[in-house]
Design a protein around this motif. Structure first.
Motif, PDB file in Angstrom:
ATOM      1  N   GLY A 262       0.821  -1.177   0.260  1.00 22.31           N
ATOM      2  CA  GLY A 262       0.048   0.058   0.033  1.00 22.31           C
ATOM      3  C   GLY A 262       0.874   1.316   0.132  1.00 22.31           C
ATOM      4  N   ALA A 263       1.966   1.042   0.110  1.00 23.31           N
ATOM      5  CA  ALA A 263       2.949   2.221  -0.042  1.00 23.31           C
ATOM      6  C   ALA A 263       3.075   3.064  -1.298  1.00 23.31           C
ATOM      7  N   GLY A 264       2.313   2.578  -2.552  1.00 22.61           N
ATOM      8  CA  GLY A 264       2.534   3.112  -3.803  1.00 22.61           C
ATOM      9  C   GLY A 264       3.520   2.526  -4.859  1.00 22.61           C
ATOM     10  N   LYS A 265       4.169   1.543  -4.182  1.00 25.72           N
ATOM     11  CA  LYS A 265       5.156   1.080  -5.032  1.00 25.72           C
ATOM     12  C   LYS A 265       4.567   0.551  -6.419  1.00 25.72           C
ATOM     13  N   GLY A 266       3.182  -0.069  -6.311  1.00 21.65           N
ATOM     14  CA  GLY A 266       2.942  -0.736  -7.796  1.00 21.65           C
ATOM     15  C   GLY A 266       2.838   0.562  -8.772  1.00 21.65           C
ATOM     16  N   THR A 267       2.091   1.578  -8.418  1.00 19.61           N
ATOM     17  CA  THR A 267       1.762   2.684  -9.239  1.00 19.61           C
ATOM     18  C   THR A 267       3.317   3.342  -9.724  1.00 19.61           C
TER      19      THR A 267
ATOM     20  N   ARG B 277      -1.260   4.113   4.228  1.00 20.20           N
ATOM     21  CA  ARG B 277      -1.534   2.912   3.489  1.00 20.20           C
ATOM     22  C   ARG B 277      -2.816   2.256   3.221  1.00 20.20           C
ATOM     23  N   ALA B 278      -3.455   2.275   4.362  1.00 18.78           N
ATOM     24  CA  ALA B 278      -4.957   1.715   4.442  1.00 18.78           C
ATOM     25  C   ALA B 278      -5.910   2.357   3.275  1.00 18.78           C
ATOM     26  N   LYS B 279      -5.748   3.852   3.640  1.00 18.13           N
ATOM     27  CA  LYS B 279      -6.383   4.790   2.782  1.00 18.13           C
ATOM     28  C   LYS B 279      -6.402   4.583   1.419  1.00 18.13           C
ATOM     29  N   ARG B 280      -5.020   4.492   0.952  1.00 24.26           N
ATOM     30  CA  ARG B 280      -4.829   4.119  -0.460  1.00 24.26           C
ATOM     31  C   ARG B 280      -5.045   2.930  -0.847  1.00 24.26           C
ATOM     32  N   ARG B 281      -5.174   1.688  -0.119  1.00 25.52           N
ATOM     33  CA  ARG B 281      -5.609   0.383  -0.528  1.00 25.52           C
ATOM     34  C   ARG B 281      -6.925   0.422  -0.849  1.00 25.52           C
TER      35      ARG B 281
ATOM     36  N   LEU C 251     -13.810  -3.076  -6.251  1.00 28.73           N
ATOM     37  CA  LEU C 251     -14.071  -3.986  -5.327  1.00 28.73           C
ATOM     38  C   LEU C 251     -14.364  -3.248  -4.242  1.00 28.73           C
ATOM     39  N   GLU C 252     -14.755  -3.886  -3.037  1.00 28.96           N
ATOM     40  CA  GLU C 252     -15.262  -3.356  -1.940  1.00 28.96           C
ATOM     41  C   GLU C 252     -14.263  -3.525  -0.802  1.00 28.96           C
ATOM     42  N   GLY C 253     -14.277  -2.785   0.294  1.00 31.07           N
ATOM     43  CA  GLY C 253     -13.208  -2.743   1.284  1.00 31.07           C
ATOM     44  C   GLY C 253     -13.670  -1.902   2.676  1.00 31.07           C
ATOM     45  N   ASP C 254     -13.222  -2.312   3.650  1.00 31.82           N
ATOM     46  CA  ASP C 254     -13.380  -1.525   4.934  1.00 31.82           C
ATOM     47  C   ASP C 254     -12.247  -0.974   5.464  1.00 31.82           C
ATOM     48  N   VAL C 255     -12.114   0.417   5.724  1.00 25.96           N
ATOM     49  CA  VAL C 255     -10.826   0.983   6.041  1.00 25.96           C
ATOM     50  C   VAL C 255     -10.329   0.368   7.309  1.00 25.96           C
ATOM     51  N   LYS C 256     -11.169   0.236   8.227  1.00 26.51           N
ATOM     52  CA  LYS C 256     -10.641  -0.479   9.687  1.00 26.51           C
ATOM     53  C   LYS C 256     -10.132  -1.987   9.307  1.00 26.51           C
ATOM     54  N   GLN C 257     -10.947  -2.607   8.620  1.00 25.18           N
ATOM     55  CA  GLN C 257     -10.560  -4.172   8.348  1.00 25.18           C
ATOM     56  C   GLN C 257      -9.212  -4.012   7.615  1.00 25.18           C
ATOM     57  N   ILE C 258      -9.171  -3.105   6.615  1.00 24.31           N
ATOM     58  CA  ILE C 258      -7.942  -3.085   5.621  1.00 24.31           C
ATOM     59  C   ILE C 258      -6.864  -2.800   6.628  1.00 24.31           C
ATOM     60  N   LEU C 259      -6.577  -1.803   7.435  1.00 23.50           N
ATOM     61  CA  LEU C 259      -5.765  -1.268   8.541  1.00 23.50           C
ATOM     62  C   LEU C 259      -5.263  -2.576   9.222  1.00 23.50           C
TER      63      LEU C 259
END
Ligand code: DC
Length: 225
Positions: free
Chosen positions: A17-22, A157-161, A170-178
């Motif tokens: 999630g650090a932005g490496k891919g982009t 990183r959670a926000k970016r993900r 795709l869906e996601g929940d920021v707390k769960q991703i964090l």
């Protein structure tokens, strides 16, 4: 082809999630270099294990799957990559948090890392390679002349993900991703083989308050371009 073949390699390592891919996609496009998304290989190994009903702690069998992955990476427009596993388009399947978690588990198995080593080094082809991962600079391409360690706070990183997932529909929940990011960092950094850490000769870029363009500038300057 090994890392000794004098092909220029830029390694960009860091947590998820650090932005490496982009950043890697943009740099590869700018330079016309090849791109290795090494995380995709671990994700594909995890997906193959699931498909074939192989338990993730069965190191020997998972390593056999990793060694013989029947995969094709087909470049699409805008730096996107279509990923085909055993003839099936799995581009979206490998991007779920579920598979990310499993990938982190198979990535902790030494035999799996060994099985993927030569496949990764084979990506070093003229005119150059941008290698995205966790151990590109520390293990896979130790002689790379330019190494970056890109990081950001777990919250950022959670926000970016989440944003990335949304862009892919795709869906996601920021707390769960964090909480998954924190767990994954812990596993990736504490494993015995090739733990996530900056190479001694890497430039560490802390990107919490940086835009992608600013990160890109730092990388291009480090490359001397
Ligand atoms: O970058 P990613 O999120 O697609 O990576 C998925 C998992 O694979 C991640 O938890 C760590 C692992 N990985 C690794 O151990 N070594 C790499 N070079 C790339 C990824």
């Amino acid at each position: 082809m090994s890392q000794e073949n004098n092909v220029p390699v830029l390694t960009i390592d860091g947590p998820g999630g650090a932005g490496k891919g982009t950043v890697c996609q943009l740099v590869a496009k700018k330079l016309g270099w090849h791109l290795l998304d090494s995380g995709a290989l671990y994700r594909l190994t995890a997906l193959a294990a699931e498909k074939h009903g192989v338990a993730l702690d069965n190191e020997e069998s998972v390593a056999v799957l990793a060694k013989h992955l029947d995969v094709q990476f087909l470049p699409q427009d805008e730096g996107l990559m279509q990923t085909i596993l055993e003839g099936e388009d799995v581009s979206l399947d490998i991007r779920t948090e579920h598979i990310a978690g499993h990938a982190s588990r198979v990535a902790a198995l030494p035999a799996v890392r060994e099985a993927l080593l030569s496949r990764q080094r084979d990506f070093a082809q003229e005119p150059g390679l941008v290698a995205d991962g966790r151990d590109m600079g520390t293990v896979v391409f130790t002689h790379a002349p330019c190494k970056i360690y890109l990081t950001a706070s777990a919250e950022e990183r959670a926000k970016r993900r989440l944003l990335q997932l949304k862009e892919k529909g795709l869906e996601g929940d920021v707390k769960q991703i964090l909480s998954e990011i924190i767990q994954r960092d812990e596993r990736d950094m504490s494993r015995e083989v090739a733990p996530l850490r900056p190479a001694k000769d890497a430039l560490v870029v802390e990107s919490t308050n940086m835009s992608i363009e600013q990160v890109l500038d730092v990388v291009m300057t480090e490359l001397g371009r």
